[in-house]
Scaffold this motif. Structure first.
Motif, mmCIF file in Angstrom:
data_model
loop_
_atom_site.group_PDB
_atom_site.id
_atom_site.type_symbol
_atom_site.label_atom_id
_atom_site.label_comp_id
_atom_site.label_asym_id
_atom_site.label_seq_id
_atom_site.Cartn_x
_atom_site.Cartn_y
_atom_site.Cartn_z
ATOM 1 N N TRP A 19 0.911 -1.178 0.048
ATOM 2 C CA TRP A 19 -0.276 -0.032 0.013
ATOM 3 C C TRP A 19 0.962 1.183 0.102
ATOM 4 O O TRP A 19 2.008 1.333 0.798
ATOM 5 N N ARG A 27 -3.502 3.536 -1.439
ATOM 6 C CA ARG A 27 -3.649 2.981 -2.747
ATOM 7 C C ARG A 27 -2.740 1.531 -2.845
ATOM 8 O O ARG A 27 -1.830 1.318 -2.306
ATOM 9 N N SER A 29 -2.387 -1.522 -5.936
ATOM 10 C CA SER A 29 -2.519 -2.412 -7.381
ATOM 11 C C SER A 29 -2.024 -3.549 -7.257
ATOM 12 O O SER A 29 -0.754 -3.962 -6.667
ATOM 13 N N LYS A 30 -2.676 -4.557 -7.492
ATOM 14 C CA LYS A 30 -2.546 -6.164 -7.354
ATOM 15 C C LYS A 30 -2.687 -6.662 -8.711
ATOM 16 O O LYS A 30 -3.776 -6.645 -9.350
ATOM 17 N N THR A 64 -5.113 -6.423 -13.568
ATOM 18 C CA THR A 64 -4.832 -5.778 -12.581
ATOM 19 C C THR A 64 -5.689 -4.856 -11.795
ATOM 20 O O THR A 64 -6.597 -4.208 -12.472
ATOM 21 N N SER A 66 -6.877 -2.275 -8.760
ATOM 22 C CA SER A 66 -6.442 -1.129 -8.056
ATOM 23 C C SER A 66 -7.560 -0.613 -7.171
ATOM 24 O O SER A 66 -8.590 -0.557 -7.358
#
Length: 94
Positions: A19, A27, A29-30, A64, A66
């Motif tokens: 994070w 925020r 993103s994975k 992805t 987010s």
């Protein structure tokens, strides 16, 4: 509910791997192994968010996903966002 200072947010980040504090929100993103794996993670996060009545902003771009957390009614990041970030991390890692 008090808005956290930048220092308080920075102090919380070590317990929230991946994070970041950017543009006034927490925020993450994975990247998932497939589009449907990302969609399933969003569903699980959504169910939890609904039960907590605290909803992240979610953006899906192919594999992805987010997440962005800010307590809009308070005008900034609160303890509620830090807790939800921790919860999201646990949900998407399982």
């Amino acid at each position: 509910m008090a808005v956290l200072t930048d220092e308080q947010v920075a102090a919380a980040l070590p317990e929230l791997p991946g994070w970041e504090h950017a543009d006034g929100a927490l925020r993450l993103s994975k990247k998932f192994p497939s589009f449907l794996a990302g969609i399933d993670a969003v569903r699980r996060v959504g169910e939890h968010a609904e039960s907590q009545d605290h909803h992240p902003d979610i953006d899906i771009r192919w594999r992805t996903v987010s997440f962005a957390l800010v307590t809009h009614s308070e005008g900034g990041i609160t303890d509620k966002d830090v807790a939800m970030a921790r919860d999201i991390s646990g949900i998407i890692e399982n």
